[in-house]
Scaffold this motif. Structure first.
Motif, mmCIF file in Angstrom:
data_model
loop_
_atom_site.group_PDB
_atom_site.id
_atom_site.type_symbol
_atom_site.label_atom_id
_atom_site.label_comp_id
_atom_site.label_asym_id
_atom_site.label_seq_id
_atom_site.Cartn_x
_atom_site.Cartn_y
_atom_site.Cartn_z
ATOM 1 N N PRO A 1 3.470 -0.041 -30.047
ATOM 2 C CA PRO A 1 3.360 -0.993 -31.167
ATOM 3 C C PRO A 1 1.979 -0.978 -31.817
ATOM 4 C CG PRO A 1 4.438 -2.031 -29.287
ATOM 5 C CD PRO A 1 3.937 -0.704 -28.825
ATOM 6 N N ALA A 2 0.946 -0.722 -31.046
ATOM 7 C CA ALA A 2 -0.409 -0.671 -31.604
ATOM 8 C C ALA A 2 -0.532 0.466 -32.621
ATOM 9 C CB ALA A 2 -1.435 -0.502 -30.494
ATOM 10 N N GLU A 3 0.058 1.611 -32.308
ATOM 11 C CA GLU A 3 0.039 2.724 -33.265
ATOM 12 C C GLU A 3 0.829 2.376 -34.521
ATOM 13 O OE1 GLU A 3 1.218 6.487 -31.698
ATOM 14 O OE2 GLU A 3 -0.132 6.335 -29.973
ATOM 15 N N PHE A 4 1.941 1.678 -34.331
ATOM 16 C CA PHE A 4 2.729 1.272 -35.497
ATOM 17 C C PHE A 4 1.914 0.372 -36.412
ATOM 18 C CE2 PHE A 4 5.415 -2.008 -37.456
ATOM 19 C CZ PHE A 4 6.162 -1.214 -38.309
ATOM 20 N N PHE A 5 1.275 -0.654 -35.829
ATOM 21 C CA PHE A 5 0.511 -1.591 -36.652
ATOM 22 C C PHE A 5 -0.763 -0.961 -37.214
ATOM 23 C CE2 PHE A 5 3.066 -4.657 -34.183
ATOM 24 C CZ PHE A 5 3.682 -5.273 -35.252
ATOM 25 N N ALA A 6 -1.287 0.085 -36.578
ATOM 26 C CA ALA A 6 -2.472 0.773 -37.096
ATOM 27 C C ALA A 6 -2.111 1.674 -38.270
ATOM 28 C CB ALA A 6 -3.130 1.594 -35.996
ATOM 29 N N MET A 7 -0.850 2.085 -38.360
ATOM 30 C CA MET A 7 -0.340 2.913 -39.455
ATOM 31 C C MET A 7 -1.197 4.147 -39.703
ATOM 32 S SD MET A 7 2.433 1.937 -40.896
ATOM 33 C CE MET A 7 3.545 0.623 -40.547
ATOM 34 N N GLY A 8 -1.578 4.793 -38.638
ATOM 35 C CA GLY A 8 -2.330 6.042 -38.766
ATOM 36 C C GLY A 8 -3.677 5.871 -39.429
ATOM 37 N N GLY A 9 -4.285 4.707 -39.301
ATOM 38 C CA GLY A 9 -5.594 4.454 -39.898
ATOM 39 C C GLY A 9 -5.523 3.840 -41.281
ATOM 40 N N TYR A 10 -4.337 3.651 -41.806
ATOM 41 C CA TYR A 10 -4.162 3.067 -43.138
ATOM 42 C C TYR A 10 -3.598 1.650 -43.080
ATOM 43 C CZ TYR A 10 -4.831 7.847 -44.706
ATOM 44 O OH TYR A 10 -5.353 9.079 -44.940
ATOM 45 N N ALA A 11 -3.800 0.966 -41.981
ATOM 46 C CA ALA A 11 -3.199 -0.351 -41.766
ATOM 47 C C ALA A 11 -3.626 -1.357 -42.839
ATOM 48 C CB ALA A 11 -3.549 -0.882 -40.386
ATOM 49 N N LEU A 12 -4.893 -1.381 -43.189
ATOM 50 C CA LEU A 12 -5.358 -2.349 -44.181
ATOM 51 C C LEU A 12 -4.624 -2.158 -45.509
ATOM 52 C CD1 LEU A 12 -7.300 -4.625 -44.910
ATOM 53 C CD2 LEU A 12 -8.932 -2.871 -45.611
ATOM 54 N N TYR A 13 -4.514 -0.929 -45.958
ATOM 55 C CA TYR A 13 -3.825 -0.643 -47.213
ATOM 56 C C TYR A 13 -2.340 -0.958 -47.110
ATOM 57 C CZ TYR A 13 -1.584 1.951 -50.944
ATOM 58 O OH TYR A 13 -0.799 2.293 -52.005
ATOM 59 N N VAL A 14 -1.692 -0.516 -46.040
ATOM 60 C CA VAL A 14 -0.245 -0.686 -45.886
ATOM 61 C C VAL A 14 0.114 -2.162 -45.777
ATOM 62 C CG1 VAL A 14 1.713 -0.243 -44.363
ATOM 63 C CG2 VAL A 14 0.104 1.588 -44.866
ATOM 64 N N TRP A 15 -0.546 -2.897 -44.874
ATOM 65 C CA TRP A 15 -0.158 -4.284 -44.641
ATOM 66 C C TRP A 15 -0.580 -5.188 -45.797
ATOM 67 C CZ3 TRP A 15 3.715 -4.338 -41.780
ATOM 68 C CH2 TRP A 15 3.825 -3.486 -40.692
ATOM 69 N N SER A 16 -1.686 -4.879 -46.444
ATOM 70 C CA SER A 16 -2.040 -5.685 -47.624
ATOM 71 C C SER A 16 -1.061 -5.421 -48.761
ATOM 72 C CB SER A 16 -3.479 -5.416 -48.057
ATOM 73 O OG SER A 16 -3.643 -4.072 -48.459
ATOM 74 N N SER A 17 -0.561 -4.213 -48.881
ATOM 75 C CA SER A 17 0.452 -3.912 -49.898
ATOM 76 C C SER A 17 1.739 -4.680 -49.625
ATOM 77 C CB SER A 17 0.764 -2.418 -49.932
ATOM 78 O OG SER A 17 -0.368 -1.686 -50.299
ATOM 79 N N PHE A 18 2.151 -4.707 -48.359
ATOM 80 C CA PHE A 18 3.326 -5.502 -48.005
ATOM 81 C C PHE A 18 3.096 -6.980 -48.292
ATOM 82 C CE2 PHE A 18 4.779 -1.965 -45.198
ATOM 83 C CZ PHE A 18 6.070 -1.869 -45.698
ATOM 84 N N GLY A 19 1.906 -7.471 -47.994
ATOM 85 C CA GLY A 19 1.586 -8.882 -48.236
ATOM 86 C C GLY A 19 1.616 -9.238 -49.708
ATOM 87 N N VAL A 20 1.020 -8.406 -50.536
ATOM 88 C CA VAL A 20 1.015 -8.657 -51.980
ATOM 89 C C VAL A 20 2.436 -8.615 -52.532
ATOM 90 C CG1 VAL A 20 0.298 -7.701 -54.207
ATOM 91 C CG2 VAL A 20 -1.350 -7.898 -52.341
ATOM 92 N N CYS A 21 3.211 -7.658 -52.072
ATOM 93 C CA CYS A 21 4.605 -7.551 -52.510
ATOM 94 C C CYS A 21 5.389 -8.808 -52.115
ATOM 95 C CB CYS A 21 5.236 -6.304 -51.917
ATOM 96 S SG CYS A 21 6.931 -6.038 -52.465
ATOM 97 N N ALA A 22 5.198 -9.278 -50.894
ATOM 98 C CA ALA A 22 5.892 -10.490 -50.445
ATOM 99 C C ALA A 22 5.479 -11.692 -51.283
ATOM 100 C CB ALA A 22 5.600 -10.736 -48.968
ATOM 101 N N LEU A 23 4.190 -11.813 -51.589
ATOM 102 C CA LEU A 23 3.728 -12.932 -52.414
ATOM 103 C C LEU A 23 4.352 -12.893 -53.809
ATOM 104 C CD1 LEU A 23 -0.057 -13.182 -51.513
ATOM 105 C CD2 LEU A 23 1.755 -14.813 -50.975
#
Length: 61
Positions: free
Chosen positions: A5-27
């Motif tokens: 799960p840690a690798e999944f949430f890290a997204m290959g080093g792009y976690a900040l970009y990926v999860w912030s994109s999901f967050g903005v989309c959800a908002l």
């Protein structure tokens, strides 16, 4: 594929970009219907005020 799960949430080093994109989309998906509902209420309120003003004008003549 991710080995943990840690690798999944890290997204290959792009976690900040990926999860912030999901967050903005959800908002945006949450805010759009709320915004439409607020605009609809404001328009209905303004139309009611205009109708009252027209009734007042016609009664005062």
């Amino acid at each position: 594929m991710w080995n943990s799960p840690a690798e999944f949430f890290a997204m290959g080093g792009y976690a900040l970009y990926v999860w912030s994109s999901f967050g903005v989309c959800a908002l945006v998906l949450i805010w759009e219907p709320v915004s439409i509902r607020l605009r609809k209420k404001a328009i209905i309120h303004r139309l009611k005020l205009e109708r009252l003003a027209e009734q007042f004008d016609s009664e005062s003549r």
